[in-house]
Structures are given as C-alpha cells and as structure tokens.
Design a protein around this motif. Structure first.
Motif, short mmCIF file in Angstrom:
data_model
loop_
_atom_site.label_atom_id
_atom_site.label_comp_id
_atom_site.label_asym_id
_atom_site.label_seq_id
_atom_site.Cartn_x
_atom_site.Cartn_y
_atom_site.Cartn_z
N ILE A 382 0.83 -1.20 0.00
CA ILE A 382 0.00 0.00 0.00
C ILE A 382 0.87 1.26 0.00
CG2 ILE A 382 -0.25 0.27 2.50
CD1 ILE A 382 -3.00 0.66 -0.18
N SER A 383 2.06 1.20 0.67
CA SER A 383 2.96 2.36 0.68
C SER A 383 3.57 2.58 -0.70
CB SER A 383 4.08 2.13 1.70
OG SER A 383 3.56 2.04 3.00
N LEU A 384 3.87 1.49 -1.41
CA LEU A 384 4.42 1.61 -2.76
C LEU A 384 3.44 2.30 -3.69
CD1 LEU A 384 6.66 0.99 -4.79
CD2 LEU A 384 5.56 -1.24 -5.19
N ILE A 385 2.17 1.92 -3.57
CA ILE A 385 1.14 2.58 -4.41
C ILE A 385 1.08 4.07 -4.09
CG2 ILE A 385 -1.33 2.69 -4.91
CD1 ILE A 385 -1.44 -0.34 -4.33
N GLY A 386 1.08 4.39 -2.77
CA GLY A 386 1.05 5.80 -2.37
C GLY A 386 2.28 6.55 -2.82
N ALA A 387 3.46 5.89 -2.76
CA ALA A 387 4.71 6.54 -3.16
C ALA A 387 4.74 6.84 -4.65
CB ALA A 387 5.90 5.67 -2.77
N ILE A 388 4.26 5.91 -5.47
CA ILE A 388 4.25 6.12 -6.92
C ILE A 388 3.33 7.28 -7.29
CG2 ILE A 388 3.57 5.09 -9.13
CD1 ILE A 388 4.50 2.40 -8.02
N VAL A 389 2.13 7.27 -6.71
CA VAL A 389 1.19 8.37 -6.98
C VAL A 389 1.78 9.69 -6.48
CG1 VAL A 389 -1.10 9.29 -6.49
CG2 VAL A 389 -0.81 6.84 -6.92
N GLY A 390 2.39 9.65 -5.28
CA GLY A 390 2.98 10.87 -4.71
C GLY A 390 4.13 11.40 -5.54
N ALA A 391 4.94 10.48 -6.11
CA ALA A 391 6.06 10.91 -6.95
C ALA A 391 5.57 11.64 -8.19
CB ALA A 391 6.91 9.70 -7.35
N LEU A 392 4.50 11.12 -8.77
CA LEU A 392 3.92 11.79 -9.95
C LEU A 392 3.36 13.16 -9.58
CD1 LEU A 392 2.09 8.73 -11.59
CD2 LEU A 392 4.26 9.77 -12.29
N LEU A 393 2.64 13.20 -8.46
CA LEU A 393 2.09 14.49 -8.02
C LEU A 393 3.21 15.46 -7.65
CD1 LEU A 393 -0.90 13.30 -5.78
CD2 LEU A 393 -1.02 14.32 -8.06
N GLY A 394 4.26 14.94 -6.99
CA GLY A 394 5.39 15.79 -6.60
C GLY A 394 6.09 16.41 -7.79
N SER A 395 6.22 15.64 -8.87
CA SER A 395 6.82 16.18 -10.10
C SER A 395 6.00 17.35 -10.63
CB SER A 395 6.92 15.08 -11.16
OG SER A 395 7.75 14.04 -10.73
N GLY A 396 4.67 17.19 -10.57
CA GLY A 396 3.81 18.28 -11.02
C GLY A 396 3.90 19.49 -10.13
N VAL A 397 3.96 19.27 -8.80
CA VAL A 397 4.09 20.39 -7.87
C VAL A 397 5.41 21.12 -8.09
CG1 VAL A 397 4.31 21.02 -5.43
CG2 VAL A 397 2.58 19.36 -6.13
N ALA A 398 6.49 20.36 -8.35
CA ALA A 398 7.79 20.98 -8.60
C ALA A 398 7.75 21.88 -9.82
CB ALA A 398 8.86 19.90 -8.77
N GLN A 399 7.03 21.44 -10.87
CA GLN A 399 6.92 22.27 -12.07
C GLN A 399 6.14 23.55 -11.78
OE1 GLN A 399 8.82 21.38 -14.59
NE2 GLN A 399 9.26 19.57 -13.32
N ILE A 400 5.11 23.43 -10.95
CA ILE A 400 4.32 24.62 -10.59
C ILE A 400 5.20 25.60 -9.82
CG2 ILE A 400 2.40 25.45 -9.18
CD1 ILE A 400 0.95 22.83 -9.82
N VAL A 401 5.97 25.08 -8.84
CA VAL A 401 6.88 25.94 -8.07
C VAL A 401 7.89 26.61 -9.00
CG1 VAL A 401 8.73 25.95 -6.34
CG2 VAL A 401 6.66 24.60 -5.95
N GLY A 402 8.45 25.84 -9.95
CA GLY A 402 9.43 26.39 -10.88
C GLY A 402 8.87 27.51 -11.72
N HIS A 403 7.67 27.32 -12.25
CA HIS A 403 7.07 28.34 -13.12
C HIS A 403 6.64 29.57 -12.33
CE1 HIS A 403 7.07 26.39 -17.04
NE2 HIS A 403 6.77 25.25 -16.44
N VAL A 404 6.12 29.36 -11.10
CA VAL A 404 5.66 30.49 -10.30
C VAL A 404 6.84 31.31 -9.78
CG1 VAL A 404 4.52 31.13 -8.14
CG2 VAL A 404 3.49 29.41 -9.63
N VAL A 405 7.90 30.63 -9.29
CA VAL A 405 9.02 31.33 -8.66
C VAL A 405 10.08 31.75 -9.67
CG1 VAL A 405 10.86 31.13 -6.94
CG2 VAL A 405 8.63 30.09 -6.50
N PHE A 406 10.44 30.84 -10.60
CA PHE A 406 11.56 31.10 -11.50
C PHE A 406 11.15 31.34 -12.95
CE2 PHE A 406 13.21 28.27 -8.12
CZ PHE A 406 14.09 29.16 -7.53
#
Length: 451
Positions: A382-406
C-alpha cells in the motif's frame, strides 16, 4: 498464493485504514519529491535569476586593480560609468583579447560579457576650442562598449555578447544602438540636462594626448533609466569611443556574467592564494565553476589582466541558495516525520483490530517472522502505491513551483526519485518497528480467550 491472498484480503477488510496509510505516504512523497526536485535544481535557477541583474566577474588591467585595492576605488561593477573615477584610464587591455573569454574551460558557463572603455567628453560645445565653458555639459562619462556584437570563434561557433543582455533591468525608451555605428544611448538625467530626446543628435568633444580636439556626432536611439548615477552617462559603440579618444583597440574593463557554483571553504582558500592548494584541491577547484576559478581562467587567457568576482553578487547567490535549500530540506524532513508517526499509529490500530486473526495464525503454526512479514508486506504494497502516486504528483508540484518562482520548469533528476523512495522505505520500516514488537509479544492463548 496463500500469502498474496492474505495480503489482498486485508485491503478489503481494513480498506479505510489502508487508504489512510496510502494517502499519508502519498502526501509525504509529494512534498519530498517536489522539495528535493527544487533543491537539486535551485542552484542553476537562482544563478540564472540573479545573473539578470548584471555581471558577477569584472576584468581590469593589473595596474588599475592594484590601485583599486589600495584606495578602494573600484566602484560598482554593474554601474558602468558611475563606477569609475572622474579621470580617464591610463592603463588598458586589448579589445581584441576579449573574445578569448569564451575559450576557457568554463566557456559554456559564460552567458555574456561586454568590454568597456570609460572616458569623459564635453557635449554640444559652441566652439571646438579646449575651453569647456561653452559646452552644455562637460566631463560627461562616456562608456564605449558592445551592444549585441556577433563573435565568430576559432572553433567555428558563434556567440553574441554585449550590454543588451547585461542591463536587463534598465527601463529603455527607444532601441539599442548598433555596434560600430555613430549611435548611442543617453541616461535620463543627462538627457534632461541637455534637452534631447530619442532621435536627436549630440556632438561629443574630446581633447586627446597631443592636445588636439576630436569630435563625434552621435544619434540618440534611446533614453535609459538605470535607477542610479549611471543616468548621467552615455553609452556608445566601443569602436566609436576609441576613435574619439584616439585609443585604438583599447578597453579598461570587461564585465562578465557567468553561471557559478556558490563559494565553499575550498573556493575561499583558493581565492586568497591558488598556489597554496594541494594538487588534488587545485584540480577540484579548477574543474568546478566557482567564481574564483572562472576568474583565474580568464586571467590565463587575457594578458595583463586581473579578474575578480563581484563579492556582493557571489555572497548573495550563496546565501540565498543555502537558505532556500535549508527550508526545503526541512520541509522534506518534517513530511517524513509526520508520515512515520501517522503510519505507526495506523499500523498499531490495525494490529489492535486484527489481534484475534494474528493470534490464530500463530496458534496454527505461523512463526513470529511469518506474521511480521505479512504485516510488513501489506504495508509495503500500500505504501508503494502511495509513493508512486505521490512521486507523480510531486513532479507536477515541482513544475508549478518552478514556473511560479523562476518562470521555468524544474529538471527532475532520477536521483530525486531514488532518494525519496529510499527515505520512504526507511520511514515505513521505522514506523513499523513498534508494531512488529507488539506482534512478537502477542500470546495466542490470552488473545483467543479474550484476556
């Protein structure tokens, strides 16, 4: 098959708790991937962002550098004419040597550079005599430079260098002058004093070494506002300035904008005396894009020069980078700690609900290790499933941070995902430890008899 069936049955029997574990790990993975993704890429982003505010390395003749060090007359590297003295320079570098900057080891980190010849001239005089009293303005700072000069390197590559990319914060009313022309820019203060606007022509007068007086007509293509005392100056092509001052192939400064690595102890040691480094230290320093190592390499290719980093810019880059990385690493650690606490509590509650089931497994022959592996496997899946979904979401959040800040995306390095998965694995194992201990202490007879 029986083992797998037991795992999947636990999902349906305790769906809400398993879902909460998955959501907890997912949120932790999202924050960790986003923050660490930014941490590993923030150095280049901050360098690119801060480099828009001018040069971080200046190159001068050795004699001028010595005088500046003795009398602290260096001025602001990004203030052009306002950073120089009221007298004309007496020592020079060769303008023809300036392109050699793009031949150093860290040539691709040199994003822009611009040579300067800083002189003073009289403007719009009533007569051509050396008497400046008839001029509308006397001793005006004139900066001869490149604006967008195309350079063809010996390697066959081409690059564009000049002030267009070095003064991005200027507010310009008009257009940039062309190189090797009789065009120029004028600061707002000087333009107001002379009463000129873009499209007007001014005449510059300069008394040269032999006592004769040269003059040059300049068409104003734009009026700039630098926000500082540089508004009292004019910027014209270096070739035109050299003709006016009778100083062929001469410059007295080069501003360099480079992508650099923030200073550390090694860089600070090298900046004091590179010869004091050991062989291994010297190779590490020389092959790392520290401001001091880039400056050292510039000195190697430009004869008679001294290259120095602009301390304010270098210190700002290092300070901002360290604080930004510290905040993001702290957020990552806090998210992992929160995940560990949540997973530990959820697993403890799950074992409490399933006490009879686990006791029965032990009663019919299951060892403590087998029961522990079952609980760990359930949590791991169950943690692996959560980690995979979280990694995908985290990549998207990182792009949002990059575009908003930089204003640009974040480059997600594979190392980020590997590191996050390792950290989450350790977090889940640590969170499971207390629950596994309770399984080991479980006594089937007491549990099944309701004690």
């Amino acid at each position: 098959m029986f083992f797998l069936r037991m795992i999947f049955r636990s999902f349906s029997r305790q769906f809400k708790r398993r879902l909460l574990i998955a959501v907890t790990v997912c949120l932790s993975a999202t924050v960790s991937v986003a923050m660490l993704g930014v941490v590993f890429d923030v150095g280049d982003k901050l360098n690119a962002e801060l480099s828009t505010y001018g040069s971080n390395i200046t190159v001068q003749p050795k004699a001028d550098a010595v005088v500046n060090d003795l009398y602290n007359t260096g001025g602001d590297a990004n203030s052009g004419a306002s950073g120089t003295s009221e007298s004309d320079p007496t020592t020079f570098l060769k303008e023809s040597d300036a392109p050699k900057i793009k031949t150093i080891f860290w040539a691709f980190n040199i994003t822009n550079f611009a040579p300067e010849l800083n002189i003073h001239a009289d403007v719009n005089c009533a007569s051509e005599s050396a008497d400046s009293s008839s001029c509308k303005a006397s001793g005006v700072p004139i900066v001869g430079t490149w604006f967008a000069k195309t350079l063809h390197m010996d390697s066959g590559e081409s690059t564009v260098a000049g002030m267009n990319g070095m003064r991005s914060w200027w507010k310009l009313d008009g257009s940039w002058p062309k190189d090797d022309s009789a065009q120029g820019l004028i600061g707002t203060t000087l333009a107001s004093k002379l009463g000129v606007t873009k499209g007007d022509t001014v005449t510059l007068y300069k008394t040269i070494a032999d006592g004769s007086r040269n003059k040059q007509r300049i068409t104003i293509t734009g009026i700039y506002d630098s926000g500082d005392s540089d508004n009292n100056a004019m910027y014209i092509p270096s070739s035109t300035t050299q003709v006016l001052a009778n100083l062929p192939d001469s410059i007295d400064k080069i501003e360099v904008k480079a992508l650099t690595t923030p200073d550390n102890d090694l860089a600070r040691k090298a900046s004091k005396n590179p010869n004091a480094l050991t062989q291994d230290e010297w190779e590490t320093w020389y092959c790392t894009a520290y401001p001091s190592s880039i400056a050292y390499q510039i000195e190697e290719v430009i004869p008679g020069s001294v290259a120095k980093q602009v301390r304010q810019v270098a210190a700002l880059q290092g300070d901002v980078l360290q604080k930004t990385q510290a905040v993001m690493v702290l957020m990552t650690v806090l998210s992992l700690v929160a995940a560990a606490i949540a997973v530990a509590n959820l697993m403890a509650a799950s074992i409490g609900e399933r006490g009879s089931e686990l006791a029965l497994l032990k009663a019919i022959g299951a060892t403590d290790g087998a029961v522990s592996r079952l609980m760990l496997a359930e949590t791991a899946v169950i943690s692996l499933i959560g980690a995979i979904v979280g990694a995908l979401l985290g990549s998207g959040v990182a792009q949002i941070v990059g575009h908003v800040v930089f204003g640009s995306g974040i480059t997600m390095r594979p190392m980020v995902f590997v590191l996050v998965f390792v950290l989450l694995t350790l977090t889940v194992l640590i969170a499971s430890f207390s629950s596994i201990r309770s399984i080991l202490g479980l006594k089937p007879a007491e549990v099944l008899h309701g004690r």
